[in-house]
Write an enzyme that holds these catalytic residues in place. Structure first.
Site, PDB file in Angstrom:
ATOM      1  N   GLN A 100     -34.706  -7.645 -49.529  1.00  0.00           N
ATOM      2  CA  GLN A 100     -35.541  -6.524 -49.981  1.00  0.00           C
ATOM      3  C   GLN A 100     -34.763  -5.217 -49.836  1.00  0.00           C
ATOM      4  OE1 GLN A 100     -39.765  -6.985 -48.195  1.00  0.00           O
ATOM      5  NE2 GLN A 100     -38.484  -8.388 -47.038  1.00  0.00           N
ATOM      6  N   HIS A 118     -35.725  -5.509 -54.498  1.00  0.00           N
ATOM      7  CA  HIS A 118     -36.192  -4.126 -54.647  1.00  0.00           C
ATOM      8  C   HIS A 118     -35.115  -3.202 -55.206  1.00  0.00           C
ATOM      9  CE1 HIS A 118     -39.545  -4.999 -51.450  1.00  0.00           C
ATOM     10  NE2 HIS A 118     -39.816  -5.499 -52.636  1.00  0.00           N
ATOM     11  N   CYS A 155     -30.377  10.447 -74.051  1.00  0.00           N
ATOM     12  CA  CYS A 155     -31.691  10.965 -74.458  1.00  0.00           C
ATOM     13  C   CYS A 155     -32.136  12.171 -73.623  1.00  0.00           C
ATOM     14  CB  CYS A 155     -32.743   9.857 -74.373  1.00  0.00           C
ATOM     15  SG  CYS A 155     -33.311   9.522 -72.706  1.00  0.00           S
ATOM     16  N   THR A 193     -37.824  -8.459 -41.343  1.00  0.00           N
ATOM     17  CA  THR A 193     -38.838  -7.878 -42.243  1.00  0.00           C
ATOM     18  C   THR A 193     -40.208  -7.948 -41.586  1.00  0.00           C
ATOM     19  OG1 THR A 193     -39.917  -7.989 -44.414  1.00  0.00           O
ATOM     20  CG2 THR A 193     -39.094 -10.075 -43.528  1.00  0.00           C
ATOM     21  N   SER A 194     -41.031  -6.929 -41.843  1.00  0.00           N
ATOM     22  CA  SER A 194     -42.382  -6.920 -41.282  1.00  0.00           C
ATOM     23  C   SER A 194     -43.310  -7.871 -42.044  1.00  0.00           C
ATOM     24  CB  SER A 194     -42.953  -5.501 -41.320  1.00  0.00           C
ATOM     25  OG  SER A 194     -42.918  -5.018 -42.645  1.00  0.00           O
ATOM     26  N   ASN A 218     -36.551 -11.981 -35.448  1.00  0.00           N
ATOM     27  CA  ASN A 218     -37.101 -10.621 -35.397  1.00  0.00           C
ATOM     28  C   ASN A 218     -37.507 -10.332 -33.950  1.00  0.00           C
ATOM     29  OD1 ASN A 218     -38.887  -8.299 -35.707  1.00  0.00           O
ATOM     30  ND2 ASN A 218     -38.987  -8.817 -37.890  1.00  0.00           N
ATOM     31  N   PRO A 219     -37.138  -9.193 -33.406  1.00  0.00           N
ATOM     32  CA  PRO A 219     -37.548  -8.915 -32.017  1.00  0.00           C
ATOM     33  C   PRO A 219     -39.052  -8.734 -31.849  1.00  0.00           C
ATOM     34  CG  PRO A 219     -36.269  -7.062 -32.945  1.00  0.00           C
ATOM     35  CD  PRO A 219     -36.251  -8.163 -33.956  1.00  0.00           C
ATOM     36  N   GLN A 220     -39.763  -8.475 -32.959  1.00  0.00           N
ATOM     37  CA  GLN A 220     -41.211  -8.210 -32.879  1.00  0.00           C
ATOM     38  C   GLN A 220     -42.001  -9.299 -33.622  1.00  0.00           C
ATOM     39  OE1 GLN A 220     -42.308  -5.532 -31.202  1.00  0.00           O
ATOM     40  NE2 GLN A 220     -40.246  -4.724 -30.895  1.00  0.00           N
TER      41      GLN A 220
HETATM   42  C1  BJW Z   1     -35.322  -6.041 -36.671  1.00  0.00           C
HETATM   43  C2  BJW Z   1     -34.332  -5.276 -36.037  1.00  0.00           C
HETATM   44  C3  BJW Z   1     -33.133  -5.934 -35.750  1.00  0.00           C
HETATM   45  C4  BJW Z   1     -36.030  -3.988 -36.353  1.00  0.00           C
HETATM   46  N1  BJW Z   1     -32.959  -7.233 -36.083  1.00  0.00           N
HETATM   47  N2  BJW Z   1     -35.135  -7.320 -36.975  1.00  0.00           N
HETATM   48  C5  BJW Z   1     -52.706  -1.629 -53.457  1.00  0.00           C
HETATM   49  C6  BJW Z   1     -52.280  -0.740 -54.446  1.00  0.00           C
HETATM   50  C7  BJW Z   1     -51.034  -0.858 -55.112  1.00  0.00           C
HETATM   51  C8  BJW Z   1     -50.208  -1.875 -54.783  1.00  0.00           C
HETATM   52  C9  BJW Z   1     -50.641  -2.758 -53.818  1.00  0.00           C
HETATM   53  C10 BJW Z   1     -51.860  -2.666 -53.165  1.00  0.00           C
HETATM   54  N3  BJW Z   1     -51.971  -3.673 -52.269  1.00  0.00           N
HETATM   55  C11 BJW Z   1     -50.847  -4.407 -52.359  1.00  0.00           C
HETATM   56  C12 BJW Z   1     -50.048  -3.849 -53.299  1.00  0.00           C
HETATM   57  C13 BJW Z   1     -48.725  -4.309 -53.719  1.00  0.00           C
HETATM   58  C14 BJW Z   1     -47.634  -3.567 -52.995  1.00  0.00           C
HETATM   59  C15 BJW Z   1     -47.713  -3.911 -51.514  1.00  0.00           C
HETATM   60  O1  BJW Z   1     -47.330  -4.977 -51.083  1.00  0.00           O
HETATM   61  N4  BJW Z   1     -48.233  -3.000 -50.688  1.00  0.00           N
HETATM   62  C16 BJW Z   1     -48.430  -3.297 -49.254  1.00  0.00           C
HETATM   63  C17 BJW Z   1     -47.850  -2.151 -48.427  1.00  0.00           C
HETATM   64  C18 BJW Z   1     -49.904  -3.504 -49.034  1.00  0.00           C
HETATM   65  N5  BJW Z   1     -46.421  -4.049 -53.594  1.00  0.00           N
HETATM   66  C19 BJW Z   1     -45.896  -3.464 -54.672  1.00  0.00           C
HETATM   67  O2  BJW Z   1     -46.370  -2.476 -55.179  1.00  0.00           O
HETATM   68  C20 BJW Z   1     -44.712  -4.176 -55.287  1.00  0.00           C
HETATM   69  N6  BJW Z   1     -44.955  -4.384 -56.673  1.00  0.00           N
HETATM   70  C21 BJW Z   1     -45.946  -5.152 -57.105  1.00  0.00           C
HETATM   71  O3  BJW Z   1     -46.700  -5.747 -56.368  1.00  0.00           O
HETATM   72  O4  BJW Z   1     -46.055  -5.203 -58.474  1.00  0.00           O
HETATM   73  C22 BJW Z   1     -47.263  -5.722 -59.019  1.00  0.00           C
HETATM   74  C23 BJW Z   1     -48.302  -4.609 -58.969  1.00  0.00           C
HETATM   75  C24 BJW Z   1     -48.174  -3.539 -59.826  1.00  0.00           C
HETATM   76  C25 BJW Z   1     -49.144  -2.546 -59.814  1.00  0.00           C
HETATM   77  C26 BJW Z   1     -50.205  -2.593 -58.914  1.00  0.00           C
HETATM   78  C27 BJW Z   1     -50.309  -3.672 -58.022  1.00  0.00           C
HETATM   79  C28 BJW Z   1     -49.340  -4.683 -58.062  1.00  0.00           C
HETATM   80  C29 BJW Z   1     -43.468  -3.318 -55.161  1.00  0.00           C
HETATM   81  C30 BJW Z   1     -43.041  -3.149 -53.747  1.00  0.00           C
HETATM   82  C31 BJW Z   1     -41.849  -2.206 -53.675  1.00  0.00           C
HETATM   83  C32 BJW Z   1     -41.457  -1.902 -52.243  1.00  0.00           C
HETATM   84  N7  BJW Z   1     -40.554  -0.811 -52.228  1.00  0.00           N
HETATM   85  C33 BJW Z   1     -39.976  -0.382 -50.961  1.00  0.00           C
HETATM   86  C34 BJW Z   1     -39.089   0.851 -51.227  1.00  0.00           C
HETATM   87  C35 BJW Z   1     -37.802   0.427 -51.942  1.00  0.00           C
HETATM   88  C36 BJW Z   1     -36.936   1.598 -52.255  1.00  0.00           C
HETATM   89  C37 BJW Z   1     -36.456   2.314 -51.017  1.00  0.00           C
HETATM   90  O5  BJW Z   1     -35.700   1.732 -50.211  1.00  0.00           O
HETATM   91  O6  BJW Z   1     -36.841   3.475 -50.846  1.00  0.00           O
HETATM   92  O7  BJW Z   1     -39.220  -1.457 -50.389  1.00  0.00           O
HETATM   93  S1  BJW Z   1     -41.211  -0.031 -49.699  1.00  0.00           S
HETATM   94  C38 BJW Z   1     -40.241  -0.650 -48.356  1.00  0.00           C
HETATM   95  O8  BJW Z   1     -40.903  -1.796 -47.749  1.00  0.00           O
HETATM   96  C39 BJW Z   1     -38.943  -1.205 -48.995  1.00  0.00           C
HETATM   97  C40 BJW Z   1     -38.743  -2.480 -48.238  1.00  0.00           C
HETATM   98  O9  BJW Z   1     -37.904  -3.356 -48.960  1.00  0.00           O
HETATM   99  C41 BJW Z   1     -40.151  -2.974 -48.040  1.00  0.00           C
HETATM  100  C42 BJW Z   1     -40.294  -3.973 -46.918  1.00  0.00           C
HETATM  101  O10 BJW Z   1     -39.982  -3.370 -45.686  1.00  0.00           O
HETATM  102  P1  BJW Z   1     -39.217  -4.209 -44.575  1.00  0.00           P
HETATM  103  O11 BJW Z   1     -37.854  -4.536 -45.054  1.00  0.00           O
HETATM  104  O12 BJW Z   1     -40.031  -5.351 -44.139  1.00  0.00           O
HETATM  105  O13 BJW Z   1     -39.040  -3.107 -43.418  1.00  0.00           O
HETATM  106  P2  BJW Z   1     -40.072  -2.729 -42.239  1.00  0.00           P
HETATM  107  O14 BJW Z   1     -39.648  -1.419 -41.719  1.00  0.00           O
HETATM  108  O15 BJW Z   1     -41.472  -2.874 -42.656  1.00  0.00           O
HETATM  109  O16 BJW Z   1     -39.814  -3.861 -41.128  1.00  0.00           O
HETATM  110  C43 BJW Z   1     -38.596  -3.951 -40.413  1.00  0.00           C
HETATM  111  C44 BJW Z   1     -38.657  -5.166 -39.502  1.00  0.00           C
HETATM  112  O17 BJW Z   1     -37.382  -5.311 -38.898  1.00  0.00           O
HETATM  113  C45 BJW Z   1     -39.684  -5.076 -38.373  1.00  0.00           C
HETATM  114  O18 BJW Z   1     -40.419  -6.274 -38.319  1.00  0.00           O
HETATM  115  C46 BJW Z   1     -38.817  -4.920 -37.107  1.00  0.00           C
HETATM  116  O19 BJW Z   1     -39.380  -5.553 -35.970  1.00  0.00           O
HETATM  117  C47 BJW Z   1     -37.565  -5.627 -37.525  1.00  0.00           C
HETATM  118  N8  BJW Z   1     -36.334  -5.214 -36.838  1.00  0.00           N
HETATM  119  N9  BJW Z   1     -34.766  -4.005 -35.825  1.00  0.00           N
HETATM  120  C48 BJW Z   1     -33.935  -7.862 -36.671  1.00  0.00           C
HETATM  121  N10 BJW Z   1     -32.086  -5.243 -35.119  1.00  0.00           N
HETATM  122 ZN    ZN Z   2     -32.021   8.004 -71.554  1.00  0.00          ZN
END
Ligand code: BJW
Ligand code: ZN
Length: 253
Positions: A100, A118, A155, A193-194, A218-220
């Site tokens: 991701q 992503h 464009c 990932t969370s 994952n530590p958590q």
């Molecule tokens: C360690 C550590 C160490 C710490 N070793 N571990 C209501 C309205 C609209 C949409 C939705 C809705 N309900 C649900 C949705 C869908 C939405 C969604 O899921 N939302 C939830 C929040 C509820 N999803 C989307 O919108 C996706 N598209 C989609 O569904 O399309 C269909 C659709 C269209 C229209 C409407 C509805 C559906 C798209 C999702 C895009 C996510 N984008 C981001 C930003 C990317 C760009 C950027 O980088 O800026 O992606 S958000 C952010 O979260 C990023 C990440 O990839 C993503 C996941 O986060 P991640 O990687 O899990 O990080 P953390 O911080 O959450 O966790 C870190 C973990 O690491 C923790 O567990 C720590 O413990 C651990 N850790 N140190 C190992 N050393």
């Molecule tokens: Zn263009």
């Protein structure tokens, strides 16, 4: 470090391995995660105001400045021992990374098969005509709050980061590849990932329903923990080198 015995056994037997990674994978390289309660990006910046199409429409210069700053941060850090271990494992095993993360640390460590769910922080495209924009952004001397995005040479549309924002669909090819890879895997390791953001968070359940063993590193506790076959409470940069050493120790040279 003690590697859970059951994990070593399943990893040694696995013919196909998928490592599904999130922001925690790159934390020990020095990149912030999103939801860390003290230092997470979402504690310091508002998701709605930066990582959504609505934010872009409202204030593209604010969003562009934030992504240019993060693009610069990625260029300043190095793959950690966890990225290196995965790359080492991939030389001897049919292994794919599904990430991701928008950084390029898996590729820089040497893993060849990487699916970016992503998008990528170093890929830019026109927000109007979708054409890729190859030029590297001009970095300001100091972090700034607003920076005018460049314009498309074809464009004159605004150039946007090639990442997937909330409410946007994932790149078709990446999603299809990810589902195929976890469905064919014997072992899916879910690292850093969370498990909150869908559809990526649904991949471990798909893997399990298709017969894979799912192991979390994952530590958590996370939203994946309850459905995982095993959760190893360690960090990526500590656990992965120990695991890969243990897997290779048991193999013929
Ligand atoms: C360690 C550590 C160490 C710490 N070793 N571990 C209501 C309205 C609209 C949409 C939705 C809705 N309900 C649900 C949705 C869908 C939405 C969604 O899921 N939302 C939830 C929040 C509820 N999803 C989307 O919108 C996706 N598209 C989609 O569904 O399309 C269909 C659709 C269209 C229209 C409407 C509805 C559906 C798209 C999702 C895009 C996510 N984008 C981001 C930003 C990317 C760009 C950027 O980088 O800026 O992606 S958000 C952010 O979260 C990023 C990440 O990839 C993503 C996941 O986060 P991640 O990687 O899990 O990080 P953390 O911080 O959450 O966790 C870190 C973990 O690491 C923790 O567990 C720590 O413990 C651990 N850790 N140190 C190992 N050393
Ligand atoms: Zn263009």
């Amino acid at each position: 470090m003690e590697v859970p015995r059951a994990l070593v056994q399943v990893a040694q037997r696995a013919r196909r391995v998928v490592v599904l990674t999130g922001a925690g994978m790159s934390a020990e390289s020095g990149l912030s995660t999103f939801r860390d309660p003290e230092n997470g990006l979402w504690q310091r910046f508002s998701a709605q105001h930066l990582a959504s199409a609505a934010a872009w429409d409202e204030d593209p210069a604010l969003v562009w400045a934030w992504y240019v700053w993060r693009f610069e941060c990625v260029g300043e850090v190095q793959p950690n021992a966890g990225h290196d271990a995965i790359a080492r494992w991939s030389e001897r095993t049919d292994l794919a990374v599904v990430t991701q993360n928008v950084d390029n640390l898996h590729e820089r460590a040497g893993t060849r098969s990487v699916v970016h769910l992503h998008g990528s922080i170093s890929a830019f495209r026109c927000s109007a005509c979708e054409r890729p924009h190859a030029e590297t952004p001009v970095l300001p001397d100091e972090p700034v709050e607003r920076l005018a995005p460049p314009r498309c040479a074809t464009c004159a549309g605004l150039i946007r980061p090639g990442v997937v924002w909330f409410g946007e669909t994932l790149p078709d090819r990446a999603w299809v590849d990810a589902v195929a890879k976890v469905s064919e895997a014997d072992l899916v390791l879910v690292v850093g990932t969370s498990g909150i953001v869908y559809p990526a968070a649904g991949l471990p359940a798909i893997a399990r329903s298709e017969g894979a063993v799912v192991v979390e590193i994952n530590p958590q506790t996370t939203d994946i923990s309850d459905m995982a076959d095993l959760s190893w409470r360690e960090t990526a940069a500590r656990a992965l080198p120990a695991l890969v050493d243990a897997v290779h120790d048991g193999e013929c040279p």
